[in-house]
Design a protein around this motif. Structure first.
Motif, PDB file in Angstrom:
ATOM      1  N   ILE A  93      42.257  34.092  45.057  1.00  0.00           N
ATOM      2  CA  ILE A  93      42.142  34.845  43.806  1.00  0.00           C
ATOM      3  C   ILE A  93      40.920  35.757  43.840  1.00  0.00           C
ATOM      4  O   ILE A  93      39.932  35.462  44.520  1.00  0.00           O
ATOM      5  N   SER A  94      41.007  36.848  43.121  1.00  0.00           N
ATOM      6  CA  SER A  94      39.899  37.787  43.030  1.00  0.00           C
ATOM      7  C   SER A  94      39.987  38.518  41.699  1.00  0.00           C
ATOM      8  O   SER A  94      41.077  38.757  41.180  1.00  0.00           O
ATOM      9  N   VAL A  95      38.825  38.870  41.160  1.00  0.00           N
ATOM     10  CA  VAL A  95      38.750  39.566  39.871  1.00  0.00           C
ATOM     11  C   VAL A  95      37.987  40.871  40.049  1.00  0.00           C
ATOM     12  O   VAL A  95      37.005  40.933  40.792  1.00  0.00           O
ATOM     13  N   GLY A  96      38.456  41.906  39.376  1.00  0.00           N
ATOM     14  CA  GLY A  96      37.764  43.192  39.387  1.00  0.00           C
ATOM     15  C   GLY A  96      37.643  43.729  37.975  1.00  0.00           C
ATOM     16  O   GLY A  96      38.471  43.413  37.107  1.00  0.00           O
ATOM     17  N   VAL A 129      51.750  37.957  49.788  1.00  0.00           N
ATOM     18  CA  VAL A 129      52.184  38.756  48.642  1.00  0.00           C
ATOM     19  C   VAL A 129      51.227  38.504  47.481  1.00  0.00           C
ATOM     20  O   VAL A 129      51.055  37.363  47.043  1.00  0.00           O
ATOM     21  N   ALA A 130      50.607  39.566  46.994  1.00  0.00           N
ATOM     22  CA  ALA A 130      49.656  39.449  45.886  1.00  0.00           C
ATOM     23  C   ALA A 130      50.300  39.892  44.580  1.00  0.00           C
ATOM     24  O   ALA A 130      51.028  40.885  44.540  1.00  0.00           O
ATOM     25  N   GLY A 131      50.027  39.157  43.535  1.00  0.00           N
ATOM     26  CA  GLY A 131      50.383  39.582  42.189  1.00  0.00           C
ATOM     27  C   GLY A 131      49.139  40.132  41.510  1.00  0.00           C
ATOM     28  O   GLY A 131      48.034  39.598  41.700  1.00  0.00           O
ATOM     29  N   VAL A 132      49.282  41.201  40.736  1.00  0.00           N
ATOM     30  CA  VAL A 132      48.138  41.841  40.084  1.00  0.00           C
ATOM     31  C   VAL A 132      48.460  42.093  38.619  1.00  0.00           C
ATOM     32  O   VAL A 132      49.555  42.563  38.279  1.00  0.00           O
ATOM     33  N   ASP A 133      47.499  41.787  37.753  1.00  0.00           N
ATOM     34  CA  ASP A 133      47.650  42.082  36.328  1.00  0.00           C
ATOM     35  C   ASP A 133      46.280  42.379  35.752  1.00  0.00           C
ATOM     36  O   ASP A 133      45.252  42.043  36.350  1.00  0.00           O
ATOM     37  N   GLU A 134      46.270  43.030  34.600  1.00  0.00           N
ATOM     38  CA  GLU A 134      45.016  43.347  33.928  1.00  0.00           C
ATOM     39  C   GLU A 134      45.061  42.847  32.493  1.00  0.00           C
ATOM     40  O   GLU A 134      46.134  42.611  31.929  1.00  0.00           O
ATOM     41  N   VAL A 135      43.889  42.739  31.914  1.00  0.00           N
ATOM     42  CA  VAL A 135      43.765  42.395  30.505  1.00  0.00           C
ATOM     43  C   VAL A 135      42.636  43.232  29.921  1.00  0.00           C
ATOM     44  O   VAL A 135      41.657  43.533  30.613  1.00  0.00           O
ATOM     45  N   GLY A 136      42.811  43.648  28.677  1.00  0.00           N
ATOM     46  CA  GLY A 136      41.735  44.368  28.024  1.00  0.00           C
ATOM     47  C   GLY A 136      41.931  45.862  27.916  1.00  0.00           C
ATOM     48  O   GLY A 136      40.958  46.611  27.788  1.00  0.00           O
ATOM     49  N   ARG A 137      43.172  46.327  27.918  1.00  0.00           N
ATOM     50  CA  ARG A 137      43.384  47.760  27.731  1.00  0.00           C
ATOM     51  C   ARG A 137      43.213  48.175  26.270  1.00  0.00           C
ATOM     52  O   ARG A 137      42.803  49.291  25.976  1.00  0.00           O
ATOM     53  N   GLY A 138      43.517  47.260  25.356  1.00  0.00           N
ATOM     54  CA  GLY A 138      43.525  47.620  23.945  1.00  0.00           C
ATOM     55  C   GLY A 138      42.249  47.415  23.151  1.00  0.00           C
ATOM     56  O   GLY A 138      42.088  48.028  22.093  1.00  0.00           O
ATOM     57  N   PRO A 139      41.309  46.576  23.582  1.00  0.00           N
ATOM     58  CA  PRO A 139      40.126  46.303  22.769  1.00  0.00           C
ATOM     59  C   PRO A 139      39.258  47.534  22.525  1.00  0.00           C
ATOM     60  O   PRO A 139      39.326  48.523  23.256  1.00  0.00           O
ATOM     61  N   LEU A 140      38.406  47.420  21.514  1.00  0.00           N
ATOM     62  CA  LEU A 140      37.455  48.475  21.186  1.00  0.00           C
ATOM     63  C   LEU A 140      36.135  48.291  21.930  1.00  0.00           C
ATOM     64  O   LEU A 140      35.290  49.185  21.909  1.00  0.00           O
ATOM     65  N   ALA A 162      43.808  39.648  41.056  1.00  0.00           N
ATOM     66  CA  ALA A 162      44.803  39.620  42.123  1.00  0.00           C
ATOM     67  C   ALA A 162      44.919  38.184  42.615  1.00  0.00           C
ATOM     68  O   ALA A 162      43.897  37.510  42.806  1.00  0.00           O
ATOM     69  N   VAL A 163      46.142  37.719  42.796  1.00  0.00           N
ATOM     70  CA  VAL A 163      46.370  36.332  43.202  1.00  0.00           C
ATOM     71  C   VAL A 163      47.423  36.291  44.299  1.00  0.00           C
ATOM     72  O   VAL A 163      48.514  36.875  44.158  1.00  0.00           O
ATOM     73  N   VAL A 164      47.107  35.606  45.381  1.00  0.00           N
ATOM     74  CA  VAL A 164      48.082  35.299  46.427  1.00  0.00           C
ATOM     75  C   VAL A 164      48.357  33.808  46.354  1.00  0.00           C
ATOM     76  O   VAL A 164      47.486  32.994  46.683  1.00  0.00           O
ATOM     77  N   LEU A 177      42.438  47.793  41.851  1.00  0.00           N
ATOM     78  CA  LEU A 177      42.070  48.056  43.241  1.00  0.00           C
ATOM     79  C   LEU A 177      40.877  47.203  43.656  1.00  0.00           C
ATOM     80  O   LEU A 177      40.829  46.690  44.782  1.00  0.00           O
ATOM     81  N   ARG A 178      39.919  47.037  42.765  1.00  0.00           N
ATOM     82  CA  ARG A 178      38.749  46.210  43.073  1.00  0.00           C
ATOM     83  C   ARG A 178      39.132  44.744  43.228  1.00  0.00           C
ATOM     84  O   ARG A 178      38.588  44.033  44.085  1.00  0.00           O
ATOM     85  N   ALA A 179      40.055  44.273  42.394  1.00  0.00           N
ATOM     86  CA  ALA A 179      40.507  42.887  42.515  1.00  0.00           C
ATOM     87  C   ALA A 179      41.188  42.668  43.866  1.00  0.00           C
ATOM     88  O   ALA A 179      40.934  41.674  44.550  1.00  0.00           O
ATOM     89  N   LEU A 180      42.041  43.591  44.257  1.00  0.00           N
ATOM     90  CA  LEU A 180      42.727  43.464  45.546  1.00  0.00           C
ATOM     91  C   LEU A 180      41.736  43.496  46.706  1.00  0.00           C
ATOM     92  O   LEU A 180      41.873  42.738  47.672  1.00  0.00           O
ATOM     93  N   ALA A 181      40.724  44.345  46.593  1.00  0.00           N
ATOM     94  CA  ALA A 181      39.733  44.457  47.671  1.00  0.00           C
ATOM     95  C   ALA A 181      38.908  43.186  47.817  1.00  0.00           C
ATOM     96  O   ALA A 181      38.344  42.935  48.883  1.00  0.00           O
ATOM     97  N   GLY A 182      38.852  42.379  46.774  1.00  0.00           N
ATOM     98  CA  GLY A 182      38.038  41.172  46.807  1.00  0.00           C
ATOM     99  C   GLY A 182      38.740  39.935  47.334  1.00  0.00           C
ATOM    100  O   GLY A 182      38.111  38.876  47.457  1.00  0.00           O
ATOM    101  N   LEU A 183      40.019  40.035  47.637  1.00  0.00           N
ATOM    102  CA  LEU A 183      40.736  38.877  48.187  1.00  0.00           C
ATOM    103  C   LEU A 183      40.169  38.501  49.554  1.00  0.00           C
ATOM    104  O   LEU A 183      39.685  39.360  50.301  1.00  0.00           O
ATOM    105  N   ARG A 184      40.256  37.220  49.880  1.00  0.00           N
ATOM    106  CA  ARG A 184      39.706  36.758  51.158  1.00  0.00           C
ATOM    107  C   ARG A 184      40.392  37.439  52.332  1.00  0.00           C
ATOM    108  O   ARG A 184      39.751  37.819  53.315  1.00  0.00           O
ATOM    109  N   LEU A 185      41.709  37.565  52.246  1.00  0.00           N
ATOM    110  CA  LEU A 185      42.490  38.226  53.289  1.00  0.00           C
ATOM    111  C   LEU A 185      43.328  39.335  52.656  1.00  0.00           C
ATOM    112  O   LEU A 185      43.827  39.184  51.542  1.00  0.00           O
ATOM    113  N   ARG A 186      43.463  40.420  53.354  1.00  0.00           N
ATOM    114  CA  ARG A 186      44.194  41.580  52.855  1.00  0.00           C
ATOM    115  C   ARG A 186      45.675  41.224  52.687  1.00  0.00           C
ATOM    116  O   ARG A 186      46.318  40.722  53.630  1.00  0.00           O
TER     117      ARG A 186
END
Length: 209
Positions: A74-77, A19-30, A38-40, A98-107
């Motif tokens: 863990i993976s970062v996109g 089970v992977a958890g996914v979150d983002e940061v940086g939607r608000g900056p200029l 993505a983290v399992v 989607l890129r973070a999830l694709a970078g995990l060692r195992l799907r």
């Protein structure tokens, strides 16, 4: 209420193994990219103190980041400023996820996503979780990893473009950042579709009726 592992356990009860958890940061900056992680988590080795990255000091985030690096998958996109401008910030955030999830060692076979939407094109069983970074340990972990990764990018960019205060404001529209925009101008790392930057670029081009 502190985040817990109940949502992950519910997914595992339905047969999910990773089970992977996914979150983002940086939607608000200029300025700067939007970054997702993505983290399992290893259910037998979950670091103590995971929480929404905004609730943690930089020192605590970094310590937890080290613990997660050694115990979890863990993976970062990222999505670039150009992609933010070409699409929009929501779509770019989902691209980074989607890129973070694709970078995990195992799907993974189940994904818990912070927010109210599942990214278009995600071909995995998924559940959006509103305010997930405060409710779900895997998403909390992802928020920490994403924050650390994006902060490092902004500190590096601050050295290339001094004066905007990116090493402390991380690209958000602080008073000092807005003042620097007026005095120093717009860099290639600024999001030209965001209002303060857009207005600064085009205020002299507005043709009055």
């Amino acid at each position: 209420m502190e985040p817990n592992f109940e949502m992950e356990e519910a997914a595992m009860a339905l047969g999910a193994l990773r089970v992977a958890g996914v979150d983002e940061v940086g939607r608000g900056p200029l300025a700067g990219p939007v970054t997702a992680a993505a983290v399992v988590l290893d259910p037998a080795n979950i670091p103590d103190g995971l929480n929404d990255s905004k609730q943690l000091s930089a020192k605590r985030r970094n310590l937890l980041g080290e613990a997660l690096t050694s115990s979890a998958d863990i993976s970062v996109g990222h999505a670039s400023v150009e992609e933010i401008e070409q699409h929009n910030i929501l779509r770019a955030s989902h691209m980074a996820m989607l890129r973070a999830l694709a970078g995990l060692r195992l799907r993974p076979d189940y994904v818990l996503i912070d927010g109210s939407m599942v990214p278009q094109g995600l071909n995995l069983r998924a559940q959006p979780v509103v305010k997930g970074d405060t409710r779900c340990l895997s998403i909390s972990a992802a928020s920490i990893i994403a924050k650390i990764a994006r902060d490092k990018i902004m500190v590096d960019l601050a050295q290339q473009h001094p004066g905007y205060g990116w090493e402390t404001n991380m690209g958000y529209g602080s008073k000092s950042h807005i003042s620097a925009l007026r005095n120093l101008g717009v860099t290639p790392h600024h999001r030209r579709t965001f209002k303060p930057v857009h207005h600064m670029l085009y205020q002299d081009k507005i043709v009055k009726p």
